[in-house]
Write an enzyme that holds these catalytic residues in place. Structure first.
Site: not given
Length: 324
Positions: A198, A9
């Site tokens: 996810d 991320n």
């Protein structure tokens, strides 16, 4: 393999879905090898269920993920695989365990995808190992049936939702299943599905708290039905429960076969993901309280609270046992 920027991320933490995909690949390799270890019909092992897995510590860009898998139990038609993930800092040599997971696979014939083949038995070091494995098998079998029975829910869009409500953060992703997503049998890899789940759960969590978030754990993921190449899948997520420092998100995967398939849309996968909110320094942050509006939302919140308290009690018992 080494973790790259596209595995992580914006804060540099590796996506939980990336790790789940690696775990599933390891499980698929070892179970397929085992199921083809004796003379007979060739087959491919398909993922049926992932037990609860905790993300014990975050993995970062530049670290090396080492994934190891071991078959721990076999029934007549299924294989239990235990997978461990370790991260290694190749600059310092430091290593740490990041994940432990249990997965269940079933062998499907290459000649007839709807035919489940028999699994070669494994040799146990002790009789207790087989008895414990059989107990785990019966428990997951019962839980799969219970989960399938409550799979009628759908997530509908909400017009002008208020912040911190269920409708405000809920999200969906639509994906056309292509050849690169699939096994030799033309069905979606379990790891591909989990990675998409996810991603959606992460979007829900980020929308709710507006901070950096990481996957803390995944409750049992149940693969109810296979998803075929050419299907359009809709991955939907909604917030069900918040504690002071965690968020539980329910995720569904619905498959819509539209290429030469008369079948209607069906529920293929379901699971609960838990996320935590982190500061820029990686410290846990308080989570905004989820505002429930409908009776169903209040019911789901209480059910999530029950799962949270049960997990917390189990963790405390394990810590007390370890201290002794």
């Amino acid at each position: 393999r080494i973790m790259r920027p596209d595995d992580a991320n914006i804060a540099g933490n590796v996506h939980g879905g990336t790790i789940l995909k690696m775990i599933e690949e390891a499980g698929a390799i070892i179970s397929t090898r085992h199921c083809n270890s004796q003379a007979g019909e060739p087959c491919v092992a398909a993922l049926a269920r992932v037990e609860r897995t905790d993300f014990l510590s975050p993995m970062c860009i530049g670290e090396v993920a080492n994934v190891s898998a071991e078959i721990t139990y076999t029934s007549r038609h299924s294989v239990e695989v235990q997978v461990n993930v370790m991260s290694e800092n190749i600059l310092t040599g430091a290593k740490k365990v990041t994940n432990k997971a249990t997965l269940w696979y079933v062998p499907l014939s290459l000649k007839n995808v709807n035919k489940v083949l028999e699994v070669p038995p494994i040799q146990y070091m002790r009789k207790e190992q087989e008895d414990e494995g059989k107990k785990r098998y019966e428990e997951q079998k019962l839980d799969r049936l219970e989960t399938k029975q409550r799979n009628g829910d759908v997530i509908l869009p909400v017009i002008n939702p208020e912040p911190h409500t269920v409708g405000y953060s809920q999200s969906s992703l639509i994906h056309l299943v292509g050849p690169s997503d699939c096994t030799l049998l033309g069905f979606v890899h379990g790891g591909v599905t989990m990675k998409l789940m996810d991603e959606v759960a992460g979007i829900v969590a980020a929308r709710h708290c507006k901070t950096n978030i990481v996957t803390a754990s995944v409750d049992a993921i149940n693969f109810h039905e296979k998803i075929k190449k050419g299907c359009v899948i809709t991955v939907s997520g909604r917030m069900t429960f918040t504690s002071n420092k965690s968020m539980e998100i329910e995720v569904f995967v619905d498959a819509d076969p539209f290429v030469d398939e008369p079948r209607e849309r069906y529920r293929a996968v379901s699971a609960f993901f838990t996320y935590v909110s982190l500061s820029k320094e990686g410290k846990p942050l308080p989570v905004p309280q989820l505002l429930t509006e409908t009776e169903d939302e209040k019911r789901r919140f209480e059910e999530g609270k029950g799962r949270y308290l049960q997990t917390k009690a189990k963790r405390q018992a394990q810590m007390q046992q370890a201290a002794q």
